[in-house]
Write a protein that holds these residues in place. Structure first.
Motif, PDB file in Angstrom:
ATOM      1  N   ARG A 155       0.789  -1.350   0.036  1.00  0.00           N
ATOM      2  CA  ARG A 155       0.124   0.021  -0.026  1.00  0.00           C
ATOM      3  C   ARG A 155       0.809   1.327   0.038  1.00  0.00           C
ATOM      4  N   SER A 199      -6.877   5.726  -8.053  1.00  0.00           N
ATOM      5  CA  SER A 199      -7.093   4.206  -8.072  1.00  0.00           C
ATOM      6  C   SER A 199      -5.949   3.366  -8.708  1.00  0.00           C
ATOM      7  N   ARG A 200      -5.750   2.399  -7.764  1.00  0.00           N
ATOM      8  CA  ARG A 200      -4.723   1.395  -8.215  1.00  0.00           C
ATOM      9  C   ARG A 200      -3.397   1.919  -8.647  1.00  0.00           C
ATOM     10  N   THR A 201      -2.933   2.838  -7.722  1.00  0.00           N
ATOM     11  CA  THR A 201      -1.519   3.450  -7.954  1.00  0.00           C
ATOM     12  C   THR A 201      -0.675   3.023  -7.040  1.00  0.00           C
ATOM     13  N   TYR A 205      -0.199  -2.409  -6.768  1.00  0.00           N
ATOM     14  CA  TYR A 205      -0.810  -2.509  -8.105  1.00  0.00           C
ATOM     15  C   TYR A 205       0.464  -2.275  -9.126  1.00  0.00           C
ATOM     16  N   TYR A 209       1.047  -4.446 -12.790  1.00  0.00           N
ATOM     17  CA  TYR A 209       0.890  -3.825 -13.747  1.00  0.00           C
ATOM     18  C   TYR A 209       2.259  -3.972 -14.573  1.00  0.00           C
ATOM     19  N   THR A 259     -14.761   4.998 -12.509  1.00  0.00           N
ATOM     20  CA  THR A 259     -14.229   4.741 -11.277  1.00  0.00           C
ATOM     21  C   THR A 259     -14.443   5.863 -10.231  1.00  0.00           C
TER      22      THR A 259
END
Length: 404
Positions: A155, A199-201, A205, A209, A259
């Protein structure tokens, strides 16, 4: 039987003695907690206000002899200060140390020469990377150390800055909280701020990616004097940095993908240009769908939004917000603004950047049209900029607030 019970109790007591307590316990004050990491090029400035001779001496002192590689990066760590009885109320709760080299692991270990305690990364909050570094190398090389070290958490927030990353670690928040925690918390309410790609950074994540060879968006952060602002996004094609997009493009992207959770849409009043009105989104139903007709591929995005009229700077003496026809005109105006926002984002990413942001279009095509995807996946980077997008938006105003 009684003897066996007594022996069993004694064995259990001995085992309790063995497992009691923490065998590797260390006191909090014996550790330096790392809250923030900044990564710059090695030639980045050390501290503002130093003359060239002083800066050279600082750089020579903080670094080490490097037999392999070259002095490529400047790694800076923000460490937490533990409060002492004599500390002033205005004293900073953190301080920053730096080192230069190429291996981040080697730089961290050499920083023990600047620290009287071991460096502890389990409470690391944020990693800030200067775009000067990303223009020279890929994102995968930069995060490799952080994804392998067992002390790192998924996180951890990852930001990109067009300036010097260390200057953000040296920023002292007006709230007097620790800088790393303040910087990490800036993105907490990203779902309510359309201009932030949040979001999702996180690190987890980002690593995912990279492993799947997907495109990546990371939040952009800037500092000017004593103002820090998070907004817009850094865009990566796989792990290569390709540039920035502004907050308006990010807002359109969020509308396109559905989103956002609580967005504000502002536009001109229908009868009073130059005067603004705002729509507060509460719920949306968004569907991005691929279509294949022969050799033609196109996408449609259908957006249905429900919310409240949050602000109306129009002439309310002439306009009645209880009139259904007037409300419908407002809904059409908001829907048109959202449509133009989505088309702007599509133009920026597809035409200018030529990047399928977080590979969402590719993922939809693969899921809905697997046979087509199997044929064109190797040419997708060339095909994507030519794929049309048809946008349909409908807005429903459910309430007008506590005053008509």
């Amino acid at each position: 039987m009684a003897k066996k019970k007594i022996m069993g109790v004694m064995v259990l007591c001995c085992l309790c003695l063995l497992v009691a307590g923490c065998w590797d316990r260390r006191e909090l004050q014996d550790r330096n907690f790392v809250l923030g990491v900044a990564i710059d090029m090695a030639d980045a400035g050390v501290q503002p206000g130093l003359d060239p001779e002083q800066e050279l001496k600082v750089k020579e002192t903080e670094t080490f002899v490097q037999p392999n590689g070259r002095k490529r990066y400047r790694l800076s760590l923000q460490l937490l200060k533990f409060a002492t009885g004599g500390a002033g109320k205005d004293e900073s709760s953190t301080y920053v140390i730096s080192n230069t080299g190429e291996s981040f692991f080697e730089m961290v270990r050499d920083m023990l020469g600047q620290s009287s305690r071991s460096l502890w990364f389990e409470h690391l909050q944020v990693i800030i990377i200067s775009d000067a570094v990303l223009k020279q190398t890929g994102l995968a090389d930069i995060v490799d150390f952080f994804k392998r070290d067992s002390e790192m958490r998924s996180r951890i927030k990852v930001y990109v800055t067009p300036g010097t990353a260390r200057s953000l670690l040296e920023y002292e928040p007006p709230s007097k909280e620790a800088g790393g925690m303040y910087l990490a918390d800036l993105i907490r309410l990203h779902s309510r701020n359309n201009h932030i790609a949040g979001s999702r950074t996180d690190l987890g994540y980002t690593v995912g990616y990279l492993d799947s060879k997907s495109n990546i968006l990371l939040p952009r952060i800037e500092i000017a004097d004593k103002v820090v602002k998070l907004g817009g996004s850094a865009v990566f094609k796989k792990d290569k940095f390709v540039g920035y997009v502004d907050g308006y493009a990010i807002a359109g992207l969020k509308f396109m993908y559905g989103t956002e959770e609580s967005a504000i849409v502002a536009t001109d009043c229908p009868d009073h240009p130059g005067h603004q009105m705002a729509f507060e989104l509460f719920r949306d139903d968004t569907k991005l769908t691929p279509h294949v007709e022969g050799d033609t591929i196109y996408f449609t995005v259908d957006i249905n939004m429900y919310g409240n009229l949050g602000e109306l700077q129009c002439d309310t003496r002439q306009d009645d917000t209880l009139d259904p026809q007037y409300i419908r005109r407002l809904e059409v105006a908001f829907a048109e603004e959202i449509k133009q926002n989505v088309l702007y984002a599509d133009r920026v990413f597809r035409k200018e950047m030529q990047v399928d942001s977080i590979s969402r279009f590719a993922g939809k095509l693969k899921a809905y049209e697997p046979k087509t995807w199997a044929k064109i996946q190797d040419q997708w980077d060339e095909i994507y900029p030519t794929v049309p997008l048809i946008v349909s938006v409908n807005v429903t105003i459910q309430k007008v607030g506590s005053h008509k």
